[in-house]
Design a protein around this motif. Structure first.
Motif, PDB file in Angstrom:
ATOM      1  N   ASP A   1      -1.617  -0.743   6.568  1.00  7.74           N
ATOM      2  CA  ASP A   1      -2.022   0.112   7.686  1.00  7.74           C
ATOM      3  C   ASP A   1      -2.830   0.175   8.008  1.00  7.74           C
ATOM      4  OD1 ASP A   1      -1.960   2.554   5.009  1.00  7.74           O
ATOM      5  OD2 ASP A   1      -2.305   3.352   7.271  1.00  7.74           O
TER       6      ASP A   1
ATOM      7  N   LYS B   1      -9.258  -1.121  -4.469  1.00  9.15           N
ATOM      8  CA  LYS B   1      -9.501  -1.904  -2.697  1.00  9.15           C
ATOM      9  C   LYS B   1     -10.817  -1.333  -2.369  1.00  9.15           C
ATOM     10  CE  LYS B   1      -5.626  -0.114  -1.327  1.00  9.15           C
ATOM     11  NZ  LYS B   1      -4.294   0.664  -0.678  1.00  9.15           N
TER      12      LYS B   1
ATOM     13  N   ILE C   1      -8.054   8.272   5.886  1.00  8.64           N
ATOM     14  CA  ILE C   1      -7.605   8.152   4.622  1.00  8.64           C
ATOM     15  C   ILE C   1      -7.436   6.504   3.990  1.00  8.64           C
ATOM     16  CG2 ILE C   1      -5.480   8.564   3.278  1.00  8.64           C
ATOM     17  CD1 ILE C   1      -4.357  10.805   5.691  1.00  8.64           C
ATOM     18  N   GLY C   2      -7.117   5.480   2.928  1.00  4.15           N
ATOM     19  CA  GLY C   2      -7.023   5.040   2.283  1.00  4.15           C
ATOM     20  C   GLY C   2      -7.882   3.862   1.567  1.00  4.15           C
ATOM     21  N   ASN C   3      -9.196   4.738   1.179  1.00  2.18           N
ATOM     22  CA  ASN C   3     -10.567   3.979   1.029  1.00  2.18           C
ATOM     23  C   ASN C   3     -10.548   5.178  -0.449  1.00  2.18           C
ATOM     24  OD1 ASN C   3     -12.032   2.076   1.713  1.00  2.18           O
ATOM     25  ND2 ASN C   3     -12.225   3.464   3.158  1.00  2.18           N
ATOM     26  N   GLY C   4      -9.580   5.830  -0.968  1.00  2.93           N
ATOM     27  CA  GLY C   4      -9.882   6.813  -1.988  1.00  2.93           C
ATOM     28  C   GLY C   4     -10.492   8.751  -1.772  1.00  2.93           C
ATOM     29  N   ALA C   5      -9.778   8.797  -3.100  1.00  3.09           N
ATOM     30  CA  ALA C   5     -10.025  10.356  -2.892  1.00  3.09           C
ATOM     31  C   ALA C   5     -11.318  10.908  -1.965  1.00  3.09           C
ATOM     32  CB  ALA C   5      -9.654  11.441  -3.378  1.00  3.09           C
TER      33      ALA C   5
ATOM     34  N   THR D   1      -2.166   0.717  -4.801  1.00  9.79           N
ATOM     35  CA  THR D   1      -2.939   2.340  -3.403  1.00  9.79           C
ATOM     36  C   THR D   1      -4.414   2.552  -4.291  1.00  9.79           C
ATOM     37  OG1 THR D   1      -2.456   4.114  -3.125  1.00  9.79           O
ATOM     38  CG2 THR D   1      -1.493   3.900  -5.265  1.00  9.79           C
ATOM     39  N   ASN D   2      -5.049   3.414  -3.502  1.00 14.53           N
ATOM     40  CA  ASN D   2      -6.804   4.116  -3.523  1.00 14.53           C
ATOM     41  C   ASN D   2      -5.536   5.579  -4.566  1.00 14.53           C
ATOM     42  OD1 ASN D   2      -7.966   1.896  -4.058  1.00 14.53           O
ATOM     43  ND2 ASN D   2      -8.871   2.382  -1.614  1.00 14.53           N
ATOM     44  N   LYS D   3      -4.666   5.753  -3.920  1.00 20.65           N
ATOM     45  CA  LYS D   3      -4.936   7.123  -5.367  1.00 20.65           C
ATOM     46  C   LYS D   3      -4.686   6.670  -5.848  1.00 20.65           C
ATOM     47  CE  LYS D   3      -1.338   8.914  -2.811  1.00 20.65           C
ATOM     48  NZ  LYS D   3      -1.515  10.106  -1.629  1.00 20.65           N
TER      49      LYS D   3
ATOM     50  N   ASP E   1       0.415  -0.841   0.543  1.00 22.50           N
ATOM     51  CA  ASP E   1      -0.279  -0.173  -0.161  1.00 22.50           C
ATOM     52  C   ASP E   1       0.820   1.183   0.045  1.00 22.50           C
ATOM     53  OD1 ASP E   1      -2.683   1.376   0.906  1.00 22.50           O
ATOM     54  OD2 ASP E   1      -1.221   1.239   2.413  1.00 22.50           O
ATOM     55  N   LEU E   2       0.110   2.349  -1.066  1.00 22.32           N
ATOM     56  CA  LEU E   2       1.571   3.635  -0.783  1.00 22.32           C
ATOM     57  C   LEU E   2       1.285   4.547   0.832  1.00 22.32           C
ATOM     58  CD1 LEU E   2       3.935   5.505  -2.182  1.00 22.32           C
ATOM     59  CD2 LEU E   2       1.175   6.363  -2.938  1.00 22.32           C
ATOM     60  N   ASP E   3       0.109   5.148   0.852  1.00 28.38           N
ATOM     61  CA  ASP E   3      -0.437   6.041   1.744  1.00 28.38           C
ATOM     62  C   ASP E   3       0.069   5.312   3.430  1.00 28.38           C
ATOM     63  OD1 ASP E   3      -0.386   8.157   0.356  1.00 28.38           O
ATOM     64  OD2 ASP E   3      -2.138   6.659  -0.457  1.00 28.38           O
TER      65      ASP E   3
HETATM   66  O1  PGA Z   1      -7.401   7.073   0.084  1.00 27.40           O
HETATM   67  C1  PGA Z   1      -6.212   7.057  -0.581  1.00 27.40           C
HETATM   68  O2  PGA Z   1      -5.986   8.322  -0.945  1.00 27.40           O
HETATM   69  C2  PGA Z   1      -5.032   6.554  -0.508  1.00 27.40           C
HETATM   70  O3  PGA Z   1      -4.382   4.950   0.089  1.00 27.40           O
HETATM   71  P1  PGA Z   1      -3.641   4.416   0.041  1.00 27.40           P
HETATM   72  O4  PGA Z   1      -2.304   4.587  -0.279  1.00 27.40           O
HETATM   73  O5  PGA Z   1      -3.811   3.882   1.560  1.00 27.40           O
HETATM   74  O6  PGA Z   1      -4.620   3.041  -0.075  1.00 27.40           O
END
Ligand code: PGA
Ligand code: MG
Length: 216
Positions: A174, A151, A51-55, A118-120, A14-16
């Motif tokens: 995370d 995701k 954070i983690g489910n996209g913008a 990632t969801n970014k 995952d990224l963020d």
């Molecule tokens: O939700 C986001 O914008 C990105 O979050 P993630 O890298 O943890 O998937």
């Protein structure tokens, strides 16, 4: 689950919140979009906890948390403004978590194939990775808009594994979103020890103290 004997060892990250501490830039950007539209900004810690489910979902969840009624079109407008603001200054306040770069290098040196899920959004993901000098570690990168469903849809993670050309991999993240995604994809999961409090499930009893623990 451990990698098949003799098969290529692979990890997807995952990224963020996992590789990079991007919460301050995300909070700054989303709050800029709220303020520009006459709304109250949120505390940075509140933003980081969502954070983690996209913008789009981040904006929707923040509006809900702040009890601000919004039509779907309002969420779309705020999301577009947030992403525009984020793209203006993608790494102004972002840092790589300690040891991440050297541990990714160690995994590669040990022959591991590495992916990112990632969801970014894809373009922003590629920009952030390049600006932080992390892009060269990854054989495959898929952002939220680089798959039919992001995701926690397991297809997102499976697409990265397909790109890597491996049968199995471990997913490192995370949040519970990442855990749920790995579970739905039938993959092993490890949380990171530096995840924000409460973001991983109670069941994650063995968070990584360093990414190089994967080599153990
Ligand atoms: O939700 C986001 O914008 C990105 O979050 P993630 O890298 O943890 O998937
Ligand atoms: Mg994350």
């Amino acid at each position: 689950m451990t990698p098949a004997q003799g098969g290529p060892r692979a990890a997807v990250f995952d990224l963020d919140g996992t590789l990079i501490d991007s919460g301050p830039d995300i909070a700054h950007a989303v709050n800029r979009s709220f303020v520009a539209h006459g709304l109250e900004p949120a505390d940075e810690a509140v933003v980081i906890g969502l954070i983690g489910n996209g913008a789009h979902r981040l904006v929707a969840d923040l509006l809900w948390r702040q009890r601000i009624p919004a039509a779907p079109s309002d969420i779309d407008v705020l999301t577009a403004a947030y992403l525009e603001s984020y793209a203006d200054a993608p790494v102004a306040r972002t840092t790589i978590f300690p040891h991440v770069a050297e541990d990714l290098a160690a995994l590669r040196a040990a022959g591991w194939r590495l992916g990112l899920c990632t969801n970014k959004p894809q373009a922003l993901t590629e920009t952030v990775l390049a600006k932080l000098g992390l892009d060269h570690f990854f054989d495959a990168v898929r952002g939220a808009d680089a798959v039919p469903a992001r995701k926690p849809d397991p297809g997102h993670l499976r697409a990265v594994i397909g790109d890597l050309g491996v049968r199995e991999a471990i997913y490192v993240g995370d949040t519970e979103v990442d855990e749920a995604t790995a579970q739905a994809a039938g993959m092993a999961f490890r949380g990171v020890g530096w995840a924000a409090p409460g973001r991983l499930s109670q069941g994650e009893s063995r968070p990584l103290s360093r990414l190089s623990d994967l080599l153990a």
